[in-house]
Motif scaffolding. Structure first.
Motif, PDB file in Angstrom:
ATOM      1  N   THR A 153       0.852  -1.189   0.000  1.00  0.00           N
ATOM      2  CA  THR A 153       0.000   0.000   0.000  1.00  0.00           C
ATOM      3  C   THR A 153       0.895   1.249   0.000  1.00  0.00           C
ATOM      4  N   GLY A 154       0.360   2.338  -0.452  1.00  0.00           N
ATOM      5  CA  GLY A 154       1.030   3.648  -0.375  1.00  0.00           C
ATOM      6  C   GLY A 154       2.368   3.688  -1.082  1.00  0.00           C
ATOM      7  N   LYS A 155       3.248   4.555  -0.539  1.00  0.00           N
ATOM      8  CA  LYS A 155       4.608   4.668  -1.078  1.00  0.00           C
ATOM      9  C   LYS A 155       5.574   4.238   0.008  1.00  0.00           C
ATOM     10  N   ILE A 156       6.697   3.681  -0.382  1.00  0.00           N
ATOM     11  CA  ILE A 156       7.615   3.177   0.640  1.00  0.00           C
ATOM     12  C   ILE A 156       9.016   3.788   0.543  1.00  0.00           C
ATOM     13  N   GLY A 157       9.662   3.806   1.697  1.00  0.00           N
ATOM     14  CA  GLY A 157      11.036   4.320   1.783  1.00  0.00           C
ATOM     15  C   GLY A 157      11.113   5.806   2.088  1.00  0.00           C
ATOM     16  N   LEU A 158       9.963   6.471   2.112  1.00  0.00           N
ATOM     17  CA  LEU A 158       9.986   7.926   2.305  1.00  0.00           C
ATOM     18  C   LEU A 158      10.316   8.308   3.748  1.00  0.00           C
ATOM     19  N   ALA A 159       9.817   7.518   4.700  1.00  0.00           N
ATOM     20  CA  ALA A 159      10.098   7.813   6.112  1.00  0.00           C
ATOM     21  C   ALA A 159      11.596   7.691   6.388  1.00  0.00           C
ATOM     22  N   ALA A 160      12.232   6.697   5.783  1.00  0.00           N
ATOM     23  CA  ALA A 160      13.667   6.489   6.009  1.00  0.00           C
ATOM     24  C   ALA A 160      14.492   7.628   5.397  1.00  0.00           C
ATOM     25  N   ILE A 161      14.012   8.163   4.274  1.00  0.00           N
ATOM     26  CA  ILE A 161      14.687   9.335   3.700  1.00  0.00           C
ATOM     27  C   ILE A 161      14.511  10.510   4.671  1.00  0.00           C
ATOM     28  N   GLY A 162      13.278  10.622   5.223  1.00  0.00           N
ATOM     29  CA  GLY A 162      13.001  11.682   6.211  1.00  0.00           C
ATOM     30  C   GLY A 162      13.939  11.582   7.400  1.00  0.00           C
ATOM     31  N   LEU A 163      14.182  10.351   7.854  1.00  0.00           N
ATOM     32  CA  LEU A 163      15.069  10.150   9.006  1.00  0.00           C
ATOM     33  C   LEU A 163      16.490  10.608   8.687  1.00  0.00           C
ATOM     34  N   ASP A 164      16.956  10.298   7.477  1.00  0.00           N
ATOM     35  CA  ASP A 164      18.300  10.746   7.085  1.00  0.00           C
ATOM     36  C   ASP A 164      18.372  12.264   6.929  1.00  0.00           C
ATOM     37  N   CYS A 165      17.239  12.872   6.564  1.00  0.00           N
ATOM     38  CA  CYS A 165      17.196  14.349   6.505  1.00  0.00           C
ATOM     39  C   CYS A 165      17.325  14.913   7.919  1.00  0.00           C
ATOM     40  N   VAL A 166      16.549  14.326   8.849  1.00  0.00           N
ATOM     41  CA  VAL A 166      16.601  14.792  10.247  1.00  0.00           C
ATOM     42  C   VAL A 166      18.016  14.643  10.797  1.00  0.00           C
ATOM     43  N   LYS A 167      18.649  13.520  10.470  1.00  0.00           N
ATOM     44  CA  LYS A 167      20.011  13.267  10.967  1.00  0.00           C
ATOM     45  C   LYS A 167      21.080  14.018  10.183  1.00  0.00           C
ATOM     46  N   LYS A 168      20.621  14.808   9.197  1.00  0.00           N
ATOM     47  CA  LYS A 168      21.520  15.589   8.319  1.00  0.00           C
ATOM     48  C   LYS A 168      22.512  14.700   7.562  1.00  0.00           C
ATOM     49  N   LYS A 169      22.087  13.486   7.256  1.00  0.00           N
ATOM     50  CA  LYS A 169      22.955  12.588   6.469  1.00  0.00           C
ATOM     51  C   LYS A 169      22.825  12.869   4.985  1.00  0.00           C
ATOM     52  N   ILE A 170      21.664  13.437   4.602  1.00  0.00           N
ATOM     53  CA  ILE A 170      21.482  13.844   3.203  1.00  0.00           C
ATOM     54  C   ILE A 170      20.918  15.258   3.175  1.00  0.00           C
ATOM     55  N   ALA A 171      21.223  15.946   2.094  1.00  0.00           N
ATOM     56  CA  ALA A 171      20.742  17.320   1.959  1.00  0.00           C
ATOM     57  C   ALA A 171      19.862  17.428   0.729  1.00  0.00           C
ATOM     58  N   LYS A 173      16.411  20.196  -1.069  1.00  0.00           N
ATOM     59  CA  LYS A 173      15.649  21.444  -0.919  1.00  0.00           C
ATOM     60  C   LYS A 173      14.680  21.345   0.261  1.00  0.00           C
ATOM     61  N   ASP A 174      14.429  22.496   0.907  1.00  0.00           N
ATOM     62  CA  ASP A 174      13.587  22.516   2.112  1.00  0.00           C
ATOM     63  C   ASP A 174      12.201  21.896   1.912  1.00  0.00           C
ATOM     64  N   GLY A 175      11.563  22.204   0.773  1.00  0.00           N
ATOM     65  CA  GLY A 175      10.213  21.707   0.520  1.00  0.00           C
ATOM     66  C   GLY A 175      10.175  20.186   0.478  1.00  0.00           C
ATOM     67  N   LEU A 176      11.160  19.625  -0.188  1.00  0.00           N
ATOM     68  CA  LEU A 176      11.248  18.172  -0.343  1.00  0.00           C
ATOM     69  C   LEU A 176      11.556  17.511   1.009  1.00  0.00           C
ATOM     70  N   LYS A 177      12.469  18.157   1.719  1.00  0.00           N
ATOM     71  CA  LYS A 177      12.851  17.655   3.042  1.00  0.00           C
ATOM     72  C   LYS A 177      11.611  17.579   3.949  1.00  0.00           C
ATOM     73  N   LYS A 178      10.800  18.630   3.875  1.00  0.00           N
ATOM     74  CA  LYS A 178       9.596  18.710   4.707  1.00  0.00           C
ATOM     75  C   LYS A 178       8.651  17.535   4.376  1.00  0.00           C
ATOM     76  N   THR A 179       8.523  17.257   3.075  1.00  0.00           N
ATOM     77  CA  THR A 179       7.659  16.145   2.650  1.00  0.00           C
ATOM     78  C   THR A 179       8.124  14.841   3.281  1.00  0.00           C
ATOM     79  N   PHE A 180       9.425  14.566   3.167  1.00  0.00           N
ATOM     80  CA  PHE A 180       9.932  13.285   3.679  1.00  0.00           C
ATOM     81  C   PHE A 180       9.806  13.198   5.206  1.00  0.00           C
ATOM     82  N   ILE A 181      10.080  14.312   5.891  1.00  0.00           N
ATOM     83  CA  ILE A 181       9.992  14.296   7.361  1.00  0.00           C
ATOM     84  C   ILE A 181       8.544  14.094   7.804  1.00  0.00           C
TER      85      ILE A 181
END
Ligand code: ADP
Ligand code: MG
Length: 314
Positions: A153-171, A173-181
Motif C-alpha cells: 500500500t502507499g509509497k515506501i522508503g519515504l520515512a527512512a529518507i526523512g530520518l536521514d534528513c533529520v540526521k543531516k545525512k542527506i541534503a 531542498k527545504d520543501g522536499l525535506k519537509k515532505t519526507f519528514i
C-alpha cells in the motif's frame, strides 16, 4: 533469527489458549461467533524512535498510527486504545501538542482512548490497541501461497529518507525535506478493511522495520520465498532520480502494508483499490524458491540483502 525475536521466544513465549498469541501483528481473542478482538501494543522511546525535537503534535499522531497499522495488518478495524506515557517533566506546551496529534489520529481512524497510565521517567509512549476482525477475514503472516502477487500500500522508503534528513545525512531542498519528514512523523496507514471484506488477500504484515525485513517474516511463517522487482516499487521520484532504492528495500517506519493475493484477484484488487482511493502496487510474487530474490532496476539480482532495522543487533 535476530536478538529481538530470540529474547521474545526464549523468555516470553509460552503456550496460550487464545486463537492467536505471540508472533503476528496482533493477538486474537474470541469476541463472538463471527469476530475476534485483535490486540496489539507498540512503544515509541525517546532517542530510539523519535528525537527530543520531534514536534509533539506529530509524535501524538505517530504513537497511535503505528498501532492502527498493526490492526489493519490483521484485516481488522481499530476500535479502542489505552495510552501509557512516561514523561520526565510536566511541559504544558508539549502535552497540548501531543494530545492534539493523538486525538486527531484517533478521530481519523475511529479509535476511542479508553484508559492508560501516566508516570514520570524517560519519555516513552506505549499504546495498546484493540480492534475487531471478522474471523473469515483474518490476515495472518503464515498464509502466503506460491504464485501469489505481492502488493504494497502507499509509497515506501519515504520515512527512512526523512530520518536521514533529520540526521543531516542527506541534503535537499527545504520543501522536499519537509515532505519526507512528514512521512516519518505522520504515517498514514492504509485501510484495506473493505478490500479484505471481499477476502481478496491471503496474508499481510505492516512495514515497521523495512520491506525486506518484514516481508521475510511472511516468507518464514509461510514457508515460501519471493521475487521482488525494484522497478515496480512505489517510490518517490527523488528515490528514482538518485537510484536510492535501498531506502524502499531496507528503510523502516513506513507503516504501509505488504499483502499477498492470488493472481486471479488482480483486476478486482485494482478496481476496488481505485474506488476506495487506496494506492496498491504489485511489487513481485511469492515463489517456492529457497532464497528471496530482489532484482535491481536493470533486472540483476542483488547480491547481499540487508536485514532492515534491528533493535538489539549491532
Ligand atoms: P510488530 O512489529 O508488528 O509490532 P513485533 O516485531 O514488535 O511486532 O513483535 C513480534 C511479536 O512478538 C508480536 O506478536 C508481539 O506481540 C510479540 N512480542 C513482542 N515483544 C513481546 C514481549 N515482551 N512479550 C510478549 N510478546 C512480545
Ligand atoms: Mg506489525
Amino acid at each position: 533469527m535476530t536478538l529481538e525475536f530470540e529474547i521474545i521466544n526464549r523468555y516470553f513465549k509460552k503456550n496460550t489458549n487464545v486463537p492467536l498469541g505471540i508472533g503476528d501483528d496482533a493477538a486474537l481473542i474470541n469476541k463472538n461467533k463471527r469476530e475476534f478482538w485483535a490486540i496489539s501494543q507498540d512503544t515509541l522511546n525517546n532517542d530510539t524512535h523519535f528525537s527530543s525535537n520531534t514536534p509533539p503534535v506529530e509524535l501524538g499522531w505517530k504513537a497511535l498510527a503505528v498501532n492502527v497499522s498493526d490492526i489493519y495488518a490483521m484485516g481488522g478495524k481499530p476500535n479502542y486504545a489505552l495510552l501509557s506515557i512516561s514523561l520526565n517533566q510536566h511541559n504544558e506546551k508539549w502535552l497540548k501538542g501531543f494530545s492534539q496529534g493523538l486525538h486527531a489520529c484517533a478521530k481519523k481512524y475511529g479509535v476511542e482512548i479508553i484508559g492508560g497510565d501516566t508516570t514520570r521517567g524517560a519519555t516513552s509512549i506505549s499504546i495498546t490497541i484493540i480492534g475487531s476482525v471478522f474471523k473469515k477475514n483474518v490476515l495472518k503472516r503464515d498464509a502466503a501461497k506460491v504464485e501469489d502477487d505481492i502488493w504494497v500500500t502507499g509509497k515506501i522508503g519515504l520515512a527512512a529518507i526523512g530520518l536521514d534528513c533529520v540526521k543531516k545525512k542527506i541534503a535537499m531542498k527545504d520543501g522536499l525535506k519537509k515532505t519526507f519528514i512528514e512521512y516519518l512523523n505522520k504515517p498514514q496507514p492504509s485501510n484495506i478493511y473493505s478490500l479484505q471484506a471481499k477476502k481478496l488477500f491471503h496474508s499481510a504484515i505492516d512495514i515497521s522495520d523495512g520491506l525486506i525485513a518484514d516481508l521475510s517474516h511472511i516468507l518464514k511463517s509461510s514457508g515460501v520465498s519471493a521475487e521482488i522487482f525494484s522497478n515496480q516499487l512505489p517510490v518517490h521520484p527523488w528515490t528514482k532520480k538518485n537510484e536510492a532504492y535501498h531506502y524502499a528495500l531496507y528503510g523502516g517506519d513506513d507503516y504501509q502494508l505488504i499483502l499477498t493475493a492470488a493472481q486471479k484477484n488482480r483486476s478486482q484488487i485494482e478496481l476496488l483499490a481505485k474506488q476506495e482511493k487506496i494506492k496498491l502496487t504489485c511489487i513481485g510474487k511469492i515463489t517456492n524458491g529457497k532464497k528471496l530474490k530482489v532484482f535491481d532496476t536493470h533486472g540483476i539480482p542483488l547480491k547481499n540483502l540487508n536485514k532492515g532495522f534491528l533493535h538489539f543487533d549491532k
